[in-house]
Design a protein around this motif. Structure first.
Motif, PDB file in Angstrom:
ATOM      1  N   SER A   1       0.830  -1.201   0.000  1.00 22.29           N
ATOM      2  CA  SER A   1       0.000   0.000   0.000  1.00 22.29           C
ATOM      3  C   SER A   1       0.865   1.253   0.000  1.00 22.29           C
ATOM      4  O   SER A   1       1.995   1.246   0.493  1.00 22.29           O
ATOM      5  CB  SER A   1      -0.899   0.030   1.242  1.00 22.29           C
ATOM      6  OG  SER A   1      -1.786  -1.073   1.261  1.00 22.29           O
TER       7      SER A   1
ATOM      8  N   ARG B   1      -9.746  -0.953  -4.880  1.00 18.90           N
ATOM      9  CA  ARG B   1      -8.387  -0.969  -4.331  1.00 18.90           C
ATOM     10  C   ARG B   1      -7.930   0.420  -3.893  1.00 18.90           C
ATOM     11  O   ARG B   1      -7.174   0.559  -2.930  1.00 18.90           O
ATOM     12  CB  ARG B   1      -7.409  -1.510  -5.377  1.00 18.90           C
ATOM     13  CG  ARG B   1      -7.693  -2.923  -5.835  1.00 18.90           C
ATOM     14  CD  ARG B   1      -6.572  -3.459  -6.723  1.00 18.90           C
ATOM     15  NE  ARG B   1      -6.410  -2.685  -7.952  1.00 18.90           N
ATOM     16  CZ  ARG B   1      -5.275  -2.093  -8.310  1.00 18.90           C
ATOM     17  NH1 ARG B   1      -4.211  -2.178  -7.536  1.00 18.90           N
ATOM     18  NH2 ARG B   1      -5.203  -1.418  -9.452  1.00 18.90           N
TER      19      ARG B   1
ATOM     20  N   GLN C   1      -5.497   6.755  -1.251  1.00 20.45           N
ATOM     21  CA  GLN C   1      -5.044   5.541  -0.565  1.00 20.45           C
ATOM     22  C   GLN C   1      -5.044   4.404  -1.574  1.00 20.45           C
ATOM     23  O   GLN C   1      -6.092   4.096  -2.157  1.00 20.45           O
ATOM     24  CB  GLN C   1      -5.961   5.209   0.604  1.00 20.45           C
ATOM     25  CG  GLN C   1      -5.585   3.941   1.344  1.00 20.45           C
ATOM     26  CD  GLN C   1      -4.250   4.046   2.058  1.00 20.45           C
ATOM     27  OE1 GLN C   1      -3.949   5.064   2.660  1.00 20.45           O
ATOM     28  NE2 GLN C   1      -3.449   2.992   1.972  1.00 20.45           N
TER      29      GLN C   1
ATOM     30  N   ASN D   1      -4.263   0.480  -2.142  1.00 26.15           N
ATOM     31  CA  ASN D   1      -4.050  -0.834  -1.539  1.00 26.15           C
ATOM     32  C   ASN D   1      -3.955  -1.904  -2.620  1.00 26.15           C
ATOM     33  O   ASN D   1      -4.361  -1.675  -3.770  1.00 26.15           O
ATOM     34  CB  ASN D   1      -5.196  -1.156  -0.582  1.00 26.15           C
ATOM     35  CG  ASN D   1      -5.307  -0.176   0.564  1.00 26.15           C
ATOM     36  OD1 ASN D   1      -4.311   0.382   1.026  1.00 26.15           O
ATOM     37  ND2 ASN D   1      -6.524   0.047   1.034  1.00 26.15           N
TER      38      ASN D   1
END
Length: 123
Positions: free
Chosen positions: A17, A67, A82, A84
């Motif tokens: 991440s 994601r 963000q 991930n």
């Protein structure tokens, strides 16, 4: 005038991440909607995610849906991404964009751009 500065890029292994941030300064009333785009070597710049000024409407490219998450803090003039479950195909220079009118998915909508931050995902 509006200035955008991205940060948070780097090298990460597949499945990892990263969190990108973009801080805006200048005429803050002129860049309500914000977006993230990316450009990989030899490829055209592509839409990743966008959020409207109030933060209650978001859009994502199909390749990152589920994601990536975009968020905004208007009090701090920031927009974050963000990321991930990163994949090698996410490797690109990521750009923050702001302002304009029209579809949030279209790069031509945005008059203000950051300098970009490199994201590299190793397999």
């Amino acid at each position: 005038q509006v200035q955008l500065v991205e940060s948070g890029g780097g090298l990460v292994q597949a499945g990892g991440s990263l969190r990108l941030s973009c801080v805006a300064s200048g005429r803050t009333s002129s860049y309500r909607s914000k977006g993230w785009f990316r450009q990989a070597p030899g490829k055209e710049r592509e839409f990743v995610a966008a959020i409207n000024g109030s933060g209650d409407m978001t859009e994502y490219a199909d390749s990152v849906k589920g994601r990536f998450t975009i968020s905004t803090d208007n009090a701090k003039n920031t927009v974050s991404l963000q990321m991930n479950s990163l994949k090698p195909e996410d490797t690109a220079v990521y750009y923050c964009a702001a302002g304009g009118k029209g579809s949030m998915r279209e790069a031509t909508r945005y008059p203000y751009w950051g300098q970009g931050t490199q994201v590299t995902v190793s397999s």
